[in-house]
Motif scaffolding. Structure first.
Motif, PDB file in Angstrom:
ATOM      1  N   SER A   9      56.621  76.502  39.351  1.00  0.00           N
ATOM      2  CA  SER A   9      57.212  77.185  40.568  1.00  0.00           C
ATOM      3  C   SER A   9      56.296  78.419  41.245  1.00  0.00           C
ATOM      4  CB  SER A   9      58.808  77.532  40.488  1.00  0.00           C
ATOM      5  OG  SER A   9      58.799  78.609  39.513  1.00  0.00           O
ATOM      6  N   GLY A  10      55.629  78.872  40.007  1.00  0.00           N
ATOM      7  CA  GLY A  10      55.056  80.125  40.532  1.00  0.00           C
ATOM      8  C   GLY A  10      55.687  81.305  39.889  1.00  0.00           C
ATOM      9  N   GLY A  11      56.838  81.068  39.473  1.00  0.00           N
ATOM     10  CA  GLY A  11      57.627  82.190  39.054  1.00  0.00           C
ATOM     11  C   GLY A  11      57.658  82.490  37.465  1.00  0.00           C
ATOM     12  N   LEU A  12      58.352  83.419  37.101  1.00  0.00           N
ATOM     13  CA  LEU A  12      57.944  84.078  35.761  1.00  0.00           C
ATOM     14  C   LEU A  12      58.140  82.956  34.618  1.00  0.00           C
ATOM     15  CD1 LEU A  12      57.564  86.786  33.666  1.00  0.00           C
ATOM     16  CD2 LEU A  12      60.354  86.646  33.791  1.00  0.00           C
ATOM     17  N   ASP A  13      59.213  82.084  34.611  1.00  0.00           N
ATOM     18  CA  ASP A  13      59.204  81.488  33.360  1.00  0.00           C
ATOM     19  C   ASP A  13      58.229  80.171  33.517  1.00  0.00           C
ATOM     20  OD1 ASP A  13      61.548  82.832  32.853  1.00  0.00           O
ATOM     21  OD2 ASP A  13      62.656  81.693  34.489  1.00  0.00           O
ATOM     22  N   SER A  14      57.858  79.621  34.588  1.00  0.00           N
ATOM     23  CA  SER A  14      57.029  78.436  34.497  1.00  0.00           C
ATOM     24  C   SER A  14      55.657  79.167  34.109  1.00  0.00           C
ATOM     25  CB  SER A  14      56.998  77.798  35.765  1.00  0.00           C
ATOM     26  OG  SER A  14      56.560  78.589  36.924  1.00  0.00           O
ATOM     27  N   PHE A 115      53.053  65.109  27.343  1.00  0.00           N
ATOM     28  CA  PHE A 115      54.211  66.178  27.049  1.00  0.00           C
ATOM     29  C   PHE A 115      54.430  66.910  28.525  1.00  0.00           C
ATOM     30  CE2 PHE A 115      50.686  68.664  25.739  1.00  0.00           C
ATOM     31  CZ  PHE A 115      50.742  69.849  26.446  1.00  0.00           C
ATOM     32  N   ILE A 116      55.676  67.265  28.695  1.00  0.00           N
ATOM     33  CA  ILE A 116      56.164  68.102  29.881  1.00  0.00           C
ATOM     34  C   ILE A 116      56.656  69.250  29.648  1.00  0.00           C
ATOM     35  CG2 ILE A 116      57.258  67.855  31.925  1.00  0.00           C
ATOM     36  CD1 ILE A 116      57.494  64.854  31.511  1.00  0.00           C
ATOM     37  N   VAL A 117      56.141  70.244  30.173  1.00  0.00           N
ATOM     38  CA  VAL A 117      56.537  71.730  30.092  1.00  0.00           C
ATOM     39  C   VAL A 117      57.336  72.158  31.173  1.00  0.00           C
ATOM     40  CG1 VAL A 117      55.793  74.142  29.716  1.00  0.00           C
ATOM     41  CG2 VAL A 117      54.403  72.234  28.661  1.00  0.00           C
ATOM     42  N   ILE A 118      58.618  72.664  30.796  1.00  0.00           N
ATOM     43  CA  ILE A 118      59.587  73.449  31.631  1.00  0.00           C
ATOM     44  C   ILE A 118      59.848  74.888  31.156  1.00  0.00           C
ATOM     45  CG2 ILE A 118      61.655  72.438  30.405  1.00  0.00           C
ATOM     46  CD1 ILE A 118      63.054  72.044  33.226  1.00  0.00           C
ATOM     47  N   GLY A 119      60.181  75.628  32.083  1.00  0.00           N
ATOM     48  CA  GLY A 119      60.549  77.053  31.974  1.00  0.00           C
ATOM     49  C   GLY A 119      61.988  77.250  31.587  1.00  0.00           C
ATOM     50  N   ALA A 120      62.752  76.324  31.010  1.00  0.00           N
ATOM     51  CA  ALA A 120      63.870  76.798  30.817  1.00  0.00           C
ATOM     52  C   ALA A 120      64.024  77.593  29.588  1.00  0.00           C
ATOM     53  CB  ALA A 120      64.752  75.313  30.109  1.00  0.00           C
ATOM     54  N   ASN A 121      65.117  78.490  29.656  1.00  0.00           N
ATOM     55  CA  ASN A 121      65.143  79.795  29.122  1.00  0.00           C
ATOM     56  C   ASN A 121      66.709  80.163  28.719  1.00  0.00           C
ATOM     57  OD1 ASN A 121      66.126  82.315  30.853  1.00  0.00           O
ATOM     58  ND2 ASN A 121      64.535  80.683  32.112  1.00  0.00           N
ATOM     59  N   VAL A 154      59.080  69.640  26.515  1.00  0.00           N
ATOM     60  CA  VAL A 154      59.224  71.010  25.834  1.00  0.00           C
ATOM     61  C   VAL A 154      59.548  72.374  26.322  1.00  0.00           C
ATOM     62  CG1 VAL A 154      57.498  69.885  24.072  1.00  0.00           C
ATOM     63  CG2 VAL A 154      56.752  71.136  25.889  1.00  0.00           C
ATOM     64  N   ALA A 155      60.263  73.042  25.879  1.00  0.00           N
ATOM     65  CA  ALA A 155      60.758  74.412  26.585  1.00  0.00           C
ATOM     66  C   ALA A 155      60.342  75.544  25.843  1.00  0.00           C
ATOM     67  CB  ALA A 155      62.065  74.352  26.923  1.00  0.00           C
ATOM     68  N   PRO A 156      59.038  76.177  25.902  1.00  0.00           N
ATOM     69  CA  PRO A 156      58.895  77.257  24.903  1.00  0.00           C
ATOM     70  C   PRO A 156      59.638  78.709  25.096  1.00  0.00           C
ATOM     71  CG  PRO A 156      56.973  76.900  26.651  1.00  0.00           C
ATOM     72  CD  PRO A 156      57.984  75.748  26.729  1.00  0.00           C
ATOM     73  N   LEU A 157      60.423  78.603  26.142  1.00  0.00           N
ATOM     74  CA  LEU A 157      60.891  79.648  26.259  1.00  0.00           C
ATOM     75  C   LEU A 157      62.520  79.640  26.056  1.00  0.00           C
ATOM     76  CD1 LEU A 157      59.403  81.056  29.508  1.00  0.00           C
ATOM     77  CD2 LEU A 157      58.586  81.453  27.437  1.00  0.00           C
ATOM     78  N   LEU A 158      62.858  78.408  25.403  1.00  0.00           N
ATOM     79  CA  LEU A 158      64.184  78.202  24.978  1.00  0.00           C
ATOM     80  C   LEU A 158      65.181  79.220  24.630  1.00  0.00           C
ATOM     81  CD1 LEU A 158      65.726  75.684  25.997  1.00  0.00           C
ATOM     82  CD2 LEU A 158      65.398  74.692  23.707  1.00  0.00           C
ATOM     83  N   ILE A 165      60.848  87.172  27.348  1.00  0.00           N
ATOM     84  CA  ILE A 165      59.787  86.445  28.390  1.00  0.00           C
ATOM     85  C   ILE A 165      58.451  87.341  28.824  1.00  0.00           C
ATOM     86  CG2 ILE A 165      59.516  85.055  30.260  1.00  0.00           C
ATOM     87  CD1 ILE A 165      62.176  83.857  29.650  1.00  0.00           C
ATOM     88  N   VAL A 166      58.979  88.527  29.404  1.00  0.00           N
ATOM     89  CA  VAL A 166      58.070  89.651  30.020  1.00  0.00           C
ATOM     90  C   VAL A 166      57.370  90.073  28.793  1.00  0.00           C
ATOM     91  CG1 VAL A 166      57.704  91.734  30.966  1.00  0.00           C
ATOM     92  CG2 VAL A 166      59.273  89.979  31.910  1.00  0.00           C
ATOM     93  N   LYS A 167      58.091  90.332  27.734  1.00  0.00           N
ATOM     94  CA  LYS A 167      57.075  90.850  26.409  1.00  0.00           C
ATOM     95  C   LYS A 167      56.148  89.991  26.198  1.00  0.00           C
ATOM     96  CE  LYS A 167      58.233  92.761  21.733  1.00  0.00           C
ATOM     97  NZ  LYS A 167      57.440  91.977  20.828  1.00  0.00           N
ATOM     98  N   LEU A 168      56.384  88.503  26.158  1.00  0.00           N
ATOM     99  CA  LEU A 168      55.409  87.539  25.387  1.00  0.00           C
ATOM    100  C   LEU A 168      54.275  87.611  26.591  1.00  0.00           C
ATOM    101  CD1 LEU A 168      57.778  84.328  24.754  1.00  0.00           C
ATOM    102  CD2 LEU A 168      56.420  85.671  23.135  1.00  0.00           C
ATOM    103  N   ALA A 169      54.793  87.762  27.814  1.00  0.00           N
ATOM    104  CA  ALA A 169      53.541  87.829  28.828  1.00  0.00           C
ATOM    105  C   ALA A 169      52.498  88.875  28.722  1.00  0.00           C
ATOM    106  CB  ALA A 169      54.060  87.656  30.259  1.00  0.00           C
TER     107      ALA A 169
END
Length: 216
Positions: A9-14, A115-121, A154-158, A165-169
């Motif tokens: 989406s262009g957002g933080l999670d994705s 695989f498909i990645v989604i920013g679910a958190n 897969v949702a790496p931020l689950l 999430i910001v810390k990871l970034a």
């Protein structure tokens, strides 16, 4: 080598999900008539250029016709995060993540992605059940029957909230300057909608001033 798709989406999670995951070759961005669509597409295009991956825009014009929330209507967008349940109701899009993942599943099945990645958190799962581990589990079970490829969602931020999430970034040099998280859309984030509030609070919690000045 496995190949992946990211819902972007262009957002933080994705963005962070993409930045943390190897071998993503395709990003899908969805335009369903949301107020921020043009800015989401612009941000997603820049992110894909940065990571050198293919980018496809999927238009879902019919979805806005059955969506009666502030993301697509003239209604005022919810502000802040004091009333998350009410805010979630005001920005709910019918079956959005389920629909997006099933479209990605068709791409995976037809074009041989693994695989498909989604920013679910974790933070948004509290009010949006399609961000939960249970949802990811169920959609994977569905793909066992609805696809021949059986791609893994897969949702790496689950297990992360926005602060994490910001810390990871920041730790992984993910280009937060490219983020477009604002519900309203615009060259700068509005700073007051729910999504902006979550992003700004997470940047503050991580002691960041550079991105706050750049994004807001």
């Amino acid at each position: 080598m496995t190949r992946g798709i990211v819902l972007l989406s262009g957002g933080l999670d994705s963005l962070v999900s993409l930045g943390l995951t190897k071998n993503i070759k395709l990003a899908l961005t969805f335009d369903y008539g949301q107020k921020s669509a043009d800015y989401e597409i612009k941000a997603s295009k820049a992110i894909c250029e940065y990571y050198k991956i293919e980018h496809k825009i999927i238009k879902l014009d019919w979805l806005k016709d059955i969506t009666y929330t502030a993301l697509v209507s003239a209604d005022e967008l919810p502000k802040g995060i004091e009333n998350p349940e009410e805010s979630a109701k005001n920005v709910w899009v019918p079956n959005r993540n389920g629909l997006f993942l099933n479209i990605a599943g068709a791409f995976a099945d037809g074009e041989d992605y693994d695989f498909i990645v989604i920013g679910a958190n974790k933070e948004e799962a509290k009010t949006f059940p399609d961000n939960s581990a249970e949802f990811i589990e169920k959609i994977n079970a569905e793909f066992e029957f609805s696809t021949r490829k059986k791609p893994k969602v897969v949702a790496p931020l689950l297990n992360y909230d926005k602060n994490g999430i910001v810390k990871l970034a920041l730790e992984n040099n993910i280009p937060l300057q490219l983020v477009q998280s604002c519900y309203a859309g615009g060259e700068k984030h509005c700073g007051v909608c729910e999504s902006c509030t979550r992003l700004r609070n997470a940047l503050i919690a991580n002691g960041d001033n550079t991105y706050i000045r750049e994004l807001f």
